[in-house]
Motif scaffolding. Structure first.
Motif, PDB file in Angstrom:
ATOM      1  N   LEU A 198       0.830  -1.198   0.000  1.00 29.16           N
ATOM      2  CA  LEU A 198       0.000   0.000   0.000  1.00 29.16           C
ATOM      3  C   LEU A 198       0.864   1.247   0.000  1.00 29.16           C
ATOM      4  O   LEU A 198       1.899   1.299   0.655  1.00 29.16           O
ATOM      5  CB  LEU A 198      -0.828  -0.039   1.284  1.00 29.16           C
ATOM      6  N   VAL A 199       0.406   2.262  -0.750  1.00 28.34           N
ATOM      7  CA  VAL A 199       1.093   3.557  -0.744  1.00 28.34           C
ATOM      8  C   VAL A 199       0.117   4.603  -0.223  1.00 28.34           C
ATOM      9  O   VAL A 199      -1.033   4.650  -0.661  1.00 28.34           O
ATOM     10  CB  VAL A 199       1.554   3.919  -2.176  1.00 28.34           C
ATOM     11  N   LYS A 200       0.563   5.407   0.732  1.00 25.66           N
ATOM     12  CA  LYS A 200      -0.304   6.471   1.246  1.00 25.66           C
ATOM     13  C   LYS A 200       0.167   7.813   0.709  1.00 25.66           C
ATOM     14  O   LYS A 200       1.296   8.223   0.970  1.00 25.66           O
ATOM     15  CB  LYS A 200      -0.296   6.478   2.774  1.00 25.66           C
ATOM     16  N   ILE A 201      -0.685   8.469  -0.056  1.00 23.34           N
ATOM     17  CA  ILE A 201      -0.324   9.769  -0.618  1.00 23.34           C
ATOM     18  C   ILE A 201      -0.406  10.818   0.484  1.00 23.34           C
ATOM     19  O   ILE A 201      -1.430  10.939   1.163  1.00 23.34           O
ATOM     20  CB  ILE A 201      -1.279  10.172  -1.761  1.00 23.34           C
ATOM     21  N   GLN A 230       1.356  -3.245  -8.590  1.00 23.09           N
ATOM     22  CA  GLN A 230       0.400  -4.042  -7.786  1.00 23.09           C
ATOM     23  C   GLN A 230       0.231  -3.529  -6.360  1.00 23.09           C
ATOM     24  O   GLN A 230       0.007  -4.289  -5.426  1.00 23.09           O
ATOM     25  CB  GLN A 230       0.783  -5.548  -7.680  1.00 23.09           C
ATOM     26  N   MET A 231       0.375  -2.238  -6.175  1.00 21.19           N
ATOM     27  CA  MET A 231       0.157  -1.703  -4.839  1.00 21.19           C
ATOM     28  C   MET A 231      -1.141  -0.889  -4.831  1.00 21.19           C
ATOM     29  O   MET A 231      -1.471  -0.227  -5.809  1.00 21.19           O
ATOM     30  CB  MET A 231       1.319  -0.790  -4.426  1.00 21.19           C
ATOM     31  N   SER A 232      -1.848  -0.953  -3.696  1.00 23.00           N
ATOM     32  CA  SER A 232      -3.051  -0.136  -3.537  1.00 23.00           C
ATOM     33  C   SER A 232      -2.659   1.259  -3.084  1.00 23.00           C
ATOM     34  O   SER A 232      -1.555   1.464  -2.582  1.00 23.00           O
ATOM     35  CB  SER A 232      -3.971  -0.729  -2.481  1.00 23.00           C
ATOM     36  N   VAL A 233      -3.590   2.204  -3.245  1.00 24.60           N
ATOM     37  CA  VAL A 233      -3.295   3.584  -2.878  1.00 24.60           C
ATOM     38  C   VAL A 233      -4.361   4.147  -1.924  1.00 24.60           C
ATOM     39  O   VAL A 233      -5.552   4.007  -2.177  1.00 24.60           O
ATOM     40  CB  VAL A 233      -3.225   4.492  -4.125  1.00 24.60           C
ATOM     41  N   VAL A 234      -3.885   4.755  -0.854  1.00 21.29           N
ATOM     42  CA  VAL A 234      -4.768   5.482   0.070  1.00 21.29           C
ATOM     43  C   VAL A 234      -4.392   6.958  -0.007  1.00 21.29           C
ATOM     44  O   VAL A 234      -3.215   7.291   0.059  1.00 21.29           O
ATOM     45  CB  VAL A 234      -4.559   5.022   1.536  1.00 21.29           C
TER      46      VAL A 234
END
Ligand code: C2E
Ligand code: CA
Ligand code: CA
Ligand code: CA
Length: 279
Positions: A198-201, A230-234
């Motif tokens: 996961l990547v948090k902006i 393949q990473m999700s983003v928050v």
């Protein structure tokens, strides 16, 4: 710039002009706070944009100071980090998260992800993996629901160490989020061999939506690159309908921000979850 472990304390000093005596007092107070149950974990929901469901919560520290009232982490984490107190405090937060994780399943909310912040100093504690292993073993929780948030600077300080630790913990089921993305100097390509899901902006970019075309370009680029790896983003710090709409158009996976909910004590979170499940 505030998240960088090397400069954060200087920033703090300059900003508040605090004396050495004040620092020592704060440190002593904080030591007592850990013993005396003055610390509390608040929980901020993270909403899945496709389903509008609460996917998880970020665990955020608060200090109920006897004289000064509720003190936010930006005020005391730099002190805790410098004194090393962040290490026991951080493990205490993970323990709390594990207890609440079990409680949430009993309350009818299984599958809720609990995200905990790991500071630079805590990540580099020699006994980190061993201690986390002991905590999750004792708590007997579903580790796939436990997520640890780390900044780029914590991960990139010693990439080999980071790789070893993340892999070890990932093998136990724990997942990782890259916090405050966009504020540091490394790029996602440096991090692609790490088990990050996961990547948090960082909220500084979200804040500028609608005011700066650059912010839009950066957010678009982060989302597309993360997805291709393949990473999700928050996105953090979402406060308005307009920001939400933009993020939805860009296929951002989840949002966290005052628009949906502020960080709140556990009892309020339970009410929040109940009210949404009945809606
Ligand atoms: P963070 O990890 O970037 O956490 C997100 C911060 O954004 C939180 O600040 C949250 O309250 C705030 N926030 C969320 N939505 C909005 C919004 O819509 N608008 C605005 N303006 N702010 C929003 P908070 O709780 O004050 O925490 C500050 C920082 O302290 C965190 O930043 C994190 O780096 C650190 N922190 C908090 N709890 C812990 C902890 O248990 N351990 C460690 N090591 N650090 C912690
Ligand atoms: Ca975080
Ligand atoms: Ca963050
Ligand atoms: Ca941040």
């Amino acid at each position: 710039a505030k998240r960088d472990p090397g400069t954060s304390y200087r920033f703090y000093d300059r900003q508040l002009h605090i004396s050495a005596g004040y620092q020592l007092r704060l440190e002593a107070d904080l030591r007592n706070a850990l013993r005396g149950r003055e610390l509390e974990v608040y929980y901020q929901p993270r909403i899945d944009l496709a389903t509008e469901e609460v996917r998880g919560v970020e665990c955020l520290l608060r200090w109920n100071h006897p004289q000064r009232g509720l003190v936010g982490p930006d005020e005391f984490i730099p002190v805790a980090e410098r004194s090393g107190l962040i290490v026991p405090i951080g493990y205490w937060v993970i323990e709390q998260a594990c207890q609440r994780l079990k409680e949430s399943a009993e309350l009818g909310f299984p599958g809720l992800v609990f995200a905990v912040n790991l500071s630079f100093r805590q990540f580099h504690d020699r006994k980190m993996t061993e201690t986390i292993f002991r905590i999750i073993f004792n708590a007997n929780v579903d580790t796939s629901l436990l997520e640890l948030e780390l900044t780029e600077s914590a991960m990139m300080h010693d990439p080999e160490y980071a790789q070893r630790c993340l892999r070890e913990l990932n093998q136990l089921g724990i997942s990782f989020a890259l916090d405050d993305f966009g504020t540091g100097f490394s790029s996602l390509s440096n991090l692609q061999h790490l088990p990050i899901s996961l990547v948090k902006i960082d909220k500084s970019f979200v804040e500028e939506l609608g005011q700066s075309a650059d912010a839009e370009h950066i957010i678009r680029a982060i989302i597309s690159l993360s997805h291709s790896l393949q990473m999700s983003v928050v996105a953090e710090g979402v406060e308005s309908e307009g920001q939400l709409e933009f993020l939805r158009q860009q296929h951002c996976d989840e949002v966290q921000g005052y628009y949906y909910a502020r960080p709140m004590p556990w009892n309020e979170l339970v009410q929040f979850l109940n009210s949404r499940s009945q809606a």
